[in-house]
Write an enzyme that holds these catalytic residues in place. Structure first.
Site, PDB file in Angstrom:
ATOM      1  CD  GLU A 189     -28.134 -23.338  39.831  1.00  0.00           C
ATOM      2  OE1 GLU A 189     -29.304 -22.395  40.688  1.00  0.00           O
ATOM      3  OE2 GLU A 189     -27.312 -23.161  40.052  1.00  0.00           O
TER       4      GLU A 189
ATOM      5  CB  THR B 140     -24.744 -16.935  36.476  1.00  0.00           C
ATOM      6  OG1 THR B 140     -25.131 -16.401  37.913  1.00  0.00           O
ATOM      7  CG2 THR B 140     -23.693 -18.439  35.600  1.00  0.00           C
TER       8      THR B 140
END
Ligand code: HSE
Length: 313
Positions: free
Chosen positions: A132, A184
């Site tokens: 991630e 993001t």
């Protein structure tokens, strides 16, 4: 025991829950990504194929979130063999549904299953976070619910700092994803670096109200508290087409409230009934249709189990 192949599923997730930026997350039943890991004699990780990404994701295992998580899991297992990954993306990219986490977690779970489930789910948090981190920073508000399921309070990146919250029984969610990508990194870059003390107090109060409402299973209060976000939503609203209009449509069709899912642009309406969730989703989609914006809807609930092994050979 070493197997020859293993396949794992990891669900979509919603980070933040409105007011709980970077500290709250939940796992949806579906959709989710599936990763297949096959044993190879060559040490290291290769990516055989990625399906469903429209060619957008890197096949370089050192840059791909699943590839990095797989390599980190192998390292933790301390094995000399390698793995070949096949990744089936069922989650849209850059949509606020935890797509990168799902691939990282599914890869970690599949690689672990290949080697006889030696590591616990808690021990897979770190390798999943390694994956991630490569794309959206080292925060666990998608990875933790993806791995463990349910609603998670993420007070740190150590497995012992993840707290499982109760799941309100009648919680149904209507999701709508407009056809725009929100990276993001971009959604984080628009956030303020400091906030006034008054705002901090209000934000803390809403967060506390949310946790209390979750424990009492009070969906109406839960949605009100989620919408109480004073900091993140105002800064990101311009990235989400028709955010306020969608909130109004969702509520007038029976939802208790609506928030941005993670960094967006998916929006999530909080409902207490499946039929209401479907009505809300249809009404929101009609709203986007009228504005000429393509969208996809999903009605789903909370996954209690999170990521899991689908098959081992
Ligand atoms: N908490 C994160 C954010 C989730 O909102 O930026 C997306 O990775």
């Amino acid at each position: 025991m070493t197997n020859t192949s293993a396949e794992a599923f990891a669900p979509a997730t919603m980070a933040n829950l409105g007011v709980g930026f970077d500290v709250l997350g939940l796992a949806f039943h579906e959709p989710g990504d599936v990763v297949r890991a096959e044993l190879t004699d060559e040490p290291g990780v290769t990516i055989a194929d990625i399906e469903g990404d429209g060619g957008q994701l890197t096949r370089d295992p050192e840059k791909n979130t699943a590839g990095i998580a797989a390599a980190s899991t192998l390292k933790r297992l301390g094995v000399n063999q390698g793995v070949r990954l096949t990744i089936r993306k069922n989650l849209p990219l850059a949509s606020g549904l935890g797509s990168s986490s799902a691939s990282a977690v599914a890869a970690a779970v599949a690689v672990n299953a290949l080697f006889g489930d030696t590591l616990s789910m808690k021990e897979l948090l770190d390798p999943s976070l390694d994956g991630e981190a490569a794309v959206s920073g080292r925060h666990a508000d998608n990875v933790a619910p993806c791995l463990f399921g349910g609603i998670t309070l993420v007070t740190g990146v150590d497995a012992n700092e993840i707290k499982m919250l109760p799941i309100p029984p009648s919680l149904h969610l209507a999701l709508i994803t407009p056809n725009v990508a929100v990276q993001t990194a971009v959604a984080r870059a628009v956030l303020p670096q400091s906030i006034p003390l008054k705002t901090m107090v209000l934000q803390t109060a809403y967060m506390a109200r949310l946790i209390d409402a979750i424990y009492r299973g009070d969906l109406s209060e839960m949605a009100r508290a989620m919408e109480g976000d004073q900091v993140i939503e105002p800064a990101r609203a311009h990235l989400m087409p028709l955010l306020y209009e969608m909130r109004q449509i969702a509520k007038s069709n029976g939802a208790f409230g609506l928030v941005i899912s993670g960094a967006g642009p998916t929006l999530c309406a909080i409902c207490n009934d499946e039929k209401i969730a479907q009505r809300v989703a249809q009404a929101m989609q009609a709203g986007y249709d009228a504005a000429g914006i393509e969208s996809a809807t999903r009605c789903t609930g909370i996954s209690t189990s999170g990521a899991h092994v689908l098959r081992v050979n």
